[in-house]
Design an enzyme around this catalytic site. Structure first.
Site, short mmCIF file in Angstrom:
data_model
loop_
_atom_site.label_atom_id
_atom_site.label_comp_id
_atom_site.label_asym_id
_atom_site.label_seq_id
_atom_site.Cartn_x
_atom_site.Cartn_y
_atom_site.Cartn_z
CG ASN A 8 -1.87 1.16 1.26
OD1 ASN A 8 -1.76 2.11 0.48
ND2 ASN A 8 -2.82 1.12 2.18
NE ARG A 91 -5.98 2.12 -0.51
CZ ARG A 91 -5.97 3.18 0.28
NH1 ARG A 91 -4.94 3.40 1.08
NH2 ARG A 91 -6.97 4.04 0.25
CG HIS A 180 -12.56 4.64 2.48
ND1 HIS A 180 -13.23 5.66 3.14
CD2 HIS A 180 -11.24 4.89 2.65
CE1 HIS A 180 -12.35 6.48 3.69
NE2 HIS A 180 -11.14 6.04 3.40
NE ARG A 238 -9.57 13.92 3.10
CZ ARG A 238 -9.46 12.65 2.76
NH1 ARG A 238 -10.53 11.96 2.38
NH2 ARG A 238 -8.29 12.05 2.80
CD GLU A 381 -8.37 -0.17 3.26
OE1 GLU A 381 -9.00 0.54 2.48
OE2 GLU A 381 -7.44 0.23 3.98
#
Length: 403
Positions: A8, A91, A180, A238, A381
Site C-alpha cells: 500500500n 492497493r 474506501h 475535510r 484491506e
C-alpha cells in the site's frame, strides 16, 4: 502453498504485509511500514510473527529504495529467494470506469492506470510509483491491482451521476466514483458471514478520512465520497459535502487561489475547523469531556452527519439488516457508536452497552432482540487484496492446466 506480498504505497510511505496461503487459510507472516520516504529520518518498522519489533533508520530517497529495503528484509527473514513469492498485490487508488474488480497487471492495464492519474492527482502517483518499483525490482513477478473505486462500480447511474452538464461526464468523466472500496468490500463479505446471508448493510468506514456505503446483496448501491475523497461526511480535516458556491465566494471575496481553497477545505476544515484545531477524535473527545464547547459541538456535528447519511441510505436500501463500524474511529470510538445508535433507535436498534464499551469491541455489539444488528469489524484491506490476488493466481493456474 502461496506467499503473497501486499503493498500500500502512499506519498511518503509504503505499508506491507507478507501472507502465507495454505488451503484458503490466510496467515500474516510479517508486516510493517517504510516511513518518511524522501524525508529526513526515513526508516523501516517491522512487526514480525508478533514476537518482536524491528526498526531501522536508513536513507530512503524514493519508492524503489523503500521496496528494495522491504525485499531485502524479507529475503533475510522469511523468503529463501524471490521465486518463493507467488505475486505482489497493490492497493491502487483509482480505476476510473475501467475496472470493477482486481486485475493482473499487464501493458494494457498499466496504460489504463496511467490514464486515471488525473482523476486522483494528489494520491495517484504514489500508488503508481510502488507498482513501477516492483516492476523494476521483480520484472517477471505477477502483480495484481486492487482499486479503491472498483467495488462502487455497481452503483446505479442515478447514484453516480451529478446533475451537471452531461458533457462533463461524457468528455471529462466527472461522476461519483467513491473510495474506501476495498474496505467496504471486506465489510460486505464479513457481514455476510455474521448475518448468515447477503443482506442490506450500511458500512461506516470512519477514520481520518471517512465514508459510508449502502450495500445490498453484497453490492455497493451508493457511497458518500464522490469524484474525489473530499465529499460526503465530516472528516478529520475535510469539510465533506457543502454548497458548491462557498469556495467560489471565498475565492472572489478573499482573493484565494484554487490551491489555497484546496488546503482550506481538505486540511483545515472538518473536525479540525469545528473544534478549533484538533483533528484526532481521541483528543476532541478528551477536550469535550474537560468542558471544551467547540469540541463538544464538533462531536455532535460529526454524529449528525453520520445519522443523516445512514437515514438516507436506509431509504435507498429499503430497510436495514446490519449497521457496521470500521476504521480507527469506527473500531475504537465507543462514544461515537453509542451516540449514533441512540439516534437510530427508531430503526429498532438495541445496543448492548457493555459490549460496546469493551476494547477491542466484540464483533456483535447489539442485543439479541435488536432488529438491526450492529457490528464492529476491524478494517483489513490488506487481507482483501491478498484474497483477490490469490483468487487470480488460482484462476491463472486453472487456465494453464486447461491449455
Amino acid at each position: 502453498m502461496e506467499k503473497i506480498l501486499v503493498l500500500n504505497s502512499g506519498s511518503t510511505s509504503v505499508k506491507f504485509q507478507l501472507f502465507k496461503v495454505d488451503n484458503n487459510n490466510f496467515e500474516v507472516i510479517t508486516k510493517g511500514l517504510v516511513d518518511r520516504i524522501g524525508l529526513e529520518g526515513s526508516k523501516i518498522i517491522v512487526k514480525a510473527d508478533n514476537e518482536h519489533d524491528f526498526t531501522m533508520e536508513s536513507s530512503i530517497k524514493d519508492h524503489k529504495d523503500a521496496i528494495k529495503i522491504v525485499l531485502d528484509y524479507l529475503l533475510k527473514k522469511h523468503l529463501k529467494n524471490t521465486d518463493e513469492l507467488s505475486a505482489v498485490g497493490h492497493r491502487m487508488g483509482h480505476g476510473g470506469e475501467y475496472f470493477d474488480k482486481s486485475v493482473i497487471i499487464d501493458k494494457d492495464v498499466m496504460e489504463k492506470i496511467y490514464d486515471t492519474i488525473p482523476l486522483i492527482p494528489l494520491h495517484g502517483p504514489a500508488f503508481v510509483h510502488g507498482l513501477e518499483a516492483v516492476t523494476e525490482l521483480l520484472p517477471n513477478k505477477m502483480q495484481v491491482a486492487t482499486f479503491d473505486t472498483a467495488f462502487h462500480q455497481t452503483m446505479p447511474k442515478e447514484a453516480y451521476m451529478y446533475a451537471i452538464p452531461s458533457e462533463l461526464y461524457t468528455e471529462h468523466k466527472i461522476r461519483r466514483y467513491g473510495f474506501h472500496g476495498t474496505s467496504h468490500n471486506y465489510i460486505a463479505h464479513k457481514s455476510e458471514e455474521l448475518l448468515g446471508f447477503k443482506g442490506k448493510v450500511i458500512s461506516c468506514h470512519l477514520g481520518g478520512g471517512g465514508s459510508i456505503c449502502a450495500i445490498d446483496n453484497g453490492k455497493s448501491m451508493d457511497t458518500t465520497m464522490g469524484y474525489t475523497p473530499s465529499a460526503g461526511i465530516i472528516m478529520s480535516t475535510r469539510s465533506g459535502d457543502m454548497d458548491p458556491y462557498i469556495p467560489l465566494h471565498i475565492m472572489k471575496t478573499q482573493n484565494k487561489t484554487p490551491d489555497e481553497i484546496n488546503t482550506m477545505f481538505n486540511k483545515q476544515s472538518g473536525m479540525y475547523g469545528l473544534s478549533g484545531g484538533h483533528s484526532d477524535m481521541r483528543d476532541i473527545i478528551e477536550q469535550a469531556e474537560l468542558g471544551d464547547e467547540k469540541c463538544a459541538f464538533a462531536i455532535e456535528a460529526y454524529v449528525y452527519s453520520l445519522i443523516k447519511t445512514i437515514g438516507s441510505y436506509v431509504a435507498v436500501l429499503g430497510g436495514l439488516d446490519a449497521l457496521v463500524f470500521t476504521g480507527g474511529i469506527g473500531e475504537n470510538g465507543s462514544i461515537i457508536r453509542k451516540k449514533v445508535c441512540d439516534k437510530l433507535k427508531y430503526l429498532e436498534i438495541d445496543l448492548d452497552e457493555d459490549a460496546n464499551n469493551i476494547r477491542p469491541a466484540p464483533l456483535n455489539i447489539s442485543n439479541n432482540n435488536s432488529k438491526v444488528k450492529v457490528f464492529v469489524i476491524p478494517a483489513n484491506e490488506e487481507l482483501m487484496i491478498a484474497t483477490e490476488t490469490y483468487e487470480l493466481i488460482e484462476e491463472l493456474s486453472k487456465e494453464e492446466i486447461a491449455v
